[in-house]
Design a protein around this motif. Structure first.
Motif, mmCIF file in Angstrom:
data_model
loop_
_atom_site.group_PDB
_atom_site.id
_atom_site.type_symbol
_atom_site.label_atom_id
_atom_site.label_comp_id
_atom_site.label_asym_id
_atom_site.label_seq_id
_atom_site.Cartn_x
_atom_site.Cartn_y
_atom_site.Cartn_z
ATOM 1 N N SER A 129 -15.514 -4.350 3.261
ATOM 2 C CA SER A 129 -15.670 -2.942 2.880
ATOM 3 C C SER A 129 -15.546 -2.063 4.116
ATOM 4 O O SER A 129 -16.532 -1.548 4.619
ATOM 5 C CB SER A 129 -17.026 -2.720 2.221
ATOM 6 N N GLY A 171 -14.144 0.771 4.387
ATOM 7 C CA GLY A 171 -13.957 2.186 4.100
ATOM 8 C C GLY A 171 -14.771 3.027 5.059
ATOM 9 O O GLY A 171 -15.765 2.571 5.622
ATOM 10 N N SER A 199 -10.764 10.022 1.648
ATOM 11 C CA SER A 199 -10.925 8.624 1.243
ATOM 12 C C SER A 199 -9.626 8.088 0.657
ATOM 13 O O SER A 199 -8.771 8.849 0.171
ATOM 14 C CB SER A 199 -12.049 8.495 0.214
ATOM 15 N N ASP A 200 -9.474 6.766 0.678
ATOM 16 C CA ASP A 200 -8.290 6.143 0.084
ATOM 17 C C ASP A 200 -8.222 6.430 -1.412
ATOM 18 O O ASP A 200 -7.135 6.615 -1.967
ATOM 19 C CB ASP A 200 -8.319 4.627 0.320
ATOM 20 N N MET A 201 -9.364 6.470 -2.072
ATOM 21 C CA MET A 201 -9.368 6.742 -3.506
ATOM 22 C C MET A 201 -8.840 8.141 -3.792
ATOM 23 O O MET A 201 -8.038 8.344 -4.703
ATOM 24 C CB MET A 201 -10.789 6.601 -4.062
ATOM 25 N N THR A 211 -6.778 4.179 -4.544
ATOM 26 C CA THR A 211 -7.220 2.798 -4.349
ATOM 27 C C THR A 211 -8.483 2.780 -3.503
ATOM 28 O O THR A 211 -8.777 3.727 -2.773
ATOM 29 C CB THR A 211 -6.143 1.947 -3.652
ATOM 30 N N ASP A 212 -9.220 1.677 -3.574
ATOM 31 C CA ASP A 212 -10.466 1.558 -2.816
ATOM 32 C C ASP A 212 -10.213 1.412 -1.319
ATOM 33 O O ASP A 212 -10.967 1.922 -0.501
ATOM 34 C CB ASP A 212 -11.299 0.364 -3.315
ATOM 35 N N ASP A 213 -9.175 0.679 -0.946
ATOM 36 C CA ASP A 213 -8.907 0.416 0.464
ATOM 37 C C ASP A 213 -7.412 0.232 0.656
ATOM 38 O O ASP A 213 -6.818 -0.702 0.107
ATOM 39 C CB ASP A 213 -9.675 -0.830 0.921
ATOM 40 N N ASP A 214 -6.804 1.108 1.426
ATOM 41 C CA ASP A 214 -5.355 1.100 1.589
ATOM 42 C C ASP A 214 -5.017 1.514 3.014
ATOM 43 O O ASP A 214 -5.239 2.653 3.403
ATOM 44 C CB ASP A 214 -4.719 2.075 0.587
#
Length: 205
Positions: free
Chosen positions: A15, A17, A99-101, A106-109
């Motif tokens: 995680s 992020g 944030s990526d979202m 997406t959650d993590d990019d």
């Protein structure tokens, strides 16, 4: 409940992020000029797993994923020091933290940002900008740390005066041991797809 170092590391890498809360980083400057005194190097202590989203990034951006090359550190002259400060500040100004979202859904990019990005995107763009200026990929290593409970990614630059950090939370370039983070892993020298655990600070001799 006590959490093992292995379990905590797995959590960090799974995680990565970025929190949008700015870290408290003291300025390393005198009269508006960045000061880069002799510092420390990261001691590497073994294999680490790469953050999951890193694999897709490497498949898309092989050149920026790479850490190959014979030059493992850069002699930090005044002009090189100025380049680090300029790239760090320029990217921090040009890219809006998001944030990526919010940016990509997406959650993590991990990717090269154009207008918006989170911490690893800032770090990737800084690596790209430094490589355009002739800095070797082998001295520019993506690095995962922890700020409180939040994962964070920065760019480690290996120089003759120590391992320096380019961070989206600060316009100052600092020795890694003088930042407020707990460091966990970074790209391995010469093998960009591999990652290594980070131990204690070693003085530059």
């Amino acid at each position: 409940m006590k959490i093992s170092t292995t379990a905590l590391l797995a959590c960090v890498l799974a995680s990565t992020g970025c929190s949008t809360t700015s870290g408290s980083i003291s300025a390393m400057s005198t009269g508006g000029k960045t000061v880069l005194s002799t510092g420390t190097r990261m001691q590497m202590i073994g294999h680490a797993f790469a953050p999951p989203a890193f694999h897709d990034f490497c498949a898309r951006e092989k050149r920026l994923c790479s850490t190959s090359g014979s030059q493992k550190l850069v002699e930090l002259t005044n002009s090189r020091s100025a380049e680090l400060a300029s790239v760090n500040s320029s990217v921090n100004r040009r890219i809006t933290e998001s944030s990526d979202m919010a940016t990509n859904g997406t959650d993590d990019d991990w990717r090269v940002p154009s207008r918006y990005g989170d911490c690893e995107d800032f770090a990737i763009l800084k690596k790209a900008e430094l490589m355009k200026l002739g800095w070797p990929a082998s001295a520019l290593l993506l690095t995962v740390a922890r700020s409180g409970w939040d994962g964070h990614t920065v760019l480690t630059v290996r120089t003759s005066k120590g391992d320096l950090i380019l961070d989206n939370r600060s316009s100052s370039v600092k020795d890694w041991s003088r930042t407020p983070y707990r460091y966990f892993a970074r790209q391995a020298l010469g093998v960009g797809k591999a990652w290594e655990l980070i131990g204690s600070a070693e003085p530059v001799i």
